[in-house]
Design a protein around this motif. Structure first.
Motif, PDB file in Angstrom:
ATOM      1  N   LYS A  88       0.834  -1.208   0.000  1.00 40.54           N
ATOM      2  CA  LYS A  88       0.000   0.000   0.000  1.00 40.54           C
ATOM      3  C   LYS A  88       0.867   1.256   0.000  1.00 40.54           C
ATOM      4  O   LYS A  88       0.578   2.228  -0.695  1.00 40.54           O
ATOM      5  N   ARG A  89       1.931   1.226   0.801  1.00 43.56           N
ATOM      6  CA  ARG A  89       2.823   2.387   0.847  1.00 43.56           C
ATOM      7  C   ARG A  89       3.527   2.571  -0.490  1.00 43.56           C
ATOM      8  O   ARG A  89       3.652   3.690  -0.987  1.00 43.56           O
ATOM      9  N   SER A  90       3.963   1.483  -1.116  1.00 45.50           N
ATOM     10  CA  SER A  90       4.600   1.566  -2.429  1.00 45.50           C
ATOM     11  C   SER A  90       3.629   2.102  -3.467  1.00 45.50           C
ATOM     12  O   SER A  90       4.014   2.887  -4.337  1.00 45.50           O
ATOM     13  N   LEU A  91       2.372   1.699  -3.377  1.00 46.84           N
ATOM     14  CA  LEU A  91       1.354   2.205  -4.300  1.00 46.84           C
ATOM     15  C   LEU A  91       1.182   3.711  -4.137  1.00 46.84           C
ATOM     16  O   LEU A  91       1.117   4.449  -5.129  1.00 46.84           O
ATOM     17  N   ARG A  92       1.138   4.165  -2.899  1.00 48.59           N
ATOM     18  CA  ARG A  92       0.988   5.594  -2.636  1.00 48.59           C
ATOM     19  C   ARG A  92       2.184   6.374  -3.208  1.00 48.59           C
ATOM     20  O   ARG A  92       2.015   7.420  -3.843  1.00 48.59           O
TER      21      ARG A  92
ATOM     22  N   ILE B 175       1.814   0.717 -10.890  1.00 51.97           N
ATOM     23  CA  ILE B 175       0.585   0.977 -10.129  1.00 51.97           C
ATOM     24  C   ILE B 175      -0.436  -0.127 -10.382  1.00 51.97           C
ATOM     25  O   ILE B 175      -1.056  -0.652  -9.449  1.00 51.97           O
ATOM     26  N   SER B 176      -0.584  -0.494 -11.634  1.00 57.36           N
ATOM     27  CA  SER B 176      -1.524  -1.566 -11.976  1.00 57.36           C
ATOM     28  C   SER B 176      -1.147  -2.881 -11.289  1.00 57.36           C
ATOM     29  O   SER B 176      -1.999  -3.568 -10.716  1.00 57.36           O
ATOM     30  N   ASP B 177       0.124  -3.232 -11.325  1.00 57.33           N
ATOM     31  CA  ASP B 177       0.594  -4.459 -10.690  1.00 57.33           C
ATOM     32  C   ASP B 177       0.415  -4.419  -9.172  1.00 57.33           C
ATOM     33  O   ASP B 177       0.018  -5.411  -8.552  1.00 57.33           O
ATOM     34  N   LEU B 178       0.720  -3.267  -8.580  1.00 58.73           N
ATOM     35  CA  LEU B 178       0.561  -3.138  -7.132  1.00 58.73           C
ATOM     36  C   LEU B 178      -0.909  -3.249  -6.725  1.00 58.73           C
ATOM     37  O   LEU B 178      -1.235  -3.907  -5.730  1.00 58.73           O
ATOM     38  N   GLU B 179      -1.802  -2.616  -7.479  1.00 59.36           N
ATOM     39  CA  GLU B 179      -3.226  -2.693  -7.159  1.00 59.36           C
ATOM     40  C   GLU B 179      -3.726  -4.130  -7.256  1.00 59.36           C
ATOM     41  O   GLU B 179      -4.513  -4.582  -6.428  1.00 59.36           O
ATOM     42  N   TYR B 180      -3.261  -4.855  -8.269  1.00 60.68           N
ATOM     43  CA  TYR B 180      -3.642  -6.258  -8.429  1.00 60.68           C
ATOM     44  C   TYR B 180      -3.145  -7.087  -7.243  1.00 60.68           C
ATOM     45  O   TYR B 180      -3.891  -7.883  -6.669  1.00 60.68           O
TER      46      TYR B 180
END
Length: 164
Positions: free
Chosen positions: A9-13, A43-48
């Motif tokens: 989550k932090r990496s996504l942010r 971002i797409s990979d992290l959200e998945y």
């Protein structure tokens, strides 16, 4: 596993912040365009990945066996909620009824309150470390925990599942 979830989550942010910085530029260079595309893919990979960790199964799968949250399989949450065991003998897994009890107690919490409650009570993390993982101040973590505990206590007093 919760720690990994929060790191994602932090990496996504951070990735979204990087993309915003690039999008704020009036004129994009070729390198900026390449970076924007790469960050978009990240971002797409992290959200998945976050969705997979959140629901405990492949997000693309249309028929999941268990559609409840991953946290429901953690016996430490029962202790944190102070739920009296239904049986005197210790069972290997958590019954569906206990999972429903946990879900009922946590259903009124926001996502952040749920994260803070589980990190502090079930995983035993400190306020400082929880604040660092979530990217907020220690006082914010304390506030979220107080709200969560109050909501859970209110729910325990009102819910038919948790009356004992």
């Amino acid at each position: 596993m919760r720690k990994l979830f929060l790191e994602y989550k932090r990496s996504l942010r951070l990735a979204k912040e990087m993309r915003r910085k690039i999008e704020c530029k009036e004129i994009l260079s070729e390198q900026d365009k390449i970076d924007k595309e790469l960050i978009g893919n990240m971002i797409s990979d992290l959200e998945y990945s976050i969705e997979w960790l959140r629901i405990g199964r492949n997000p693309d799968s249309r028929r999941g066996i268990d559609k409840q949250g991953v946290y429901l399989t953690d016996p430490a949450i029962l202790n944190a909620l102070h739920v009296k065991p239904l049986y005197s003998t210790i069972t290997r897994g958590i019954s569906n009824f206990k999972k429903e009890m946990i879900e009922d107690a946590l259903c009124t919490l926001t996502e952040r309150e749920k994260d803070v409650f589980i990190m502090i009570h079930a995983e035993g993390l400190t306020f400082d470390y929880t604040a660092q993982l979530l990217g907020v101040k220690k006082s914010t973590v304390q506030t979220h925990l107080e709200r969560a505990e109050k909501k859970i206590q209110d729910r325990k007093n009102q819910s038919l599942f948790l009356v004992s």
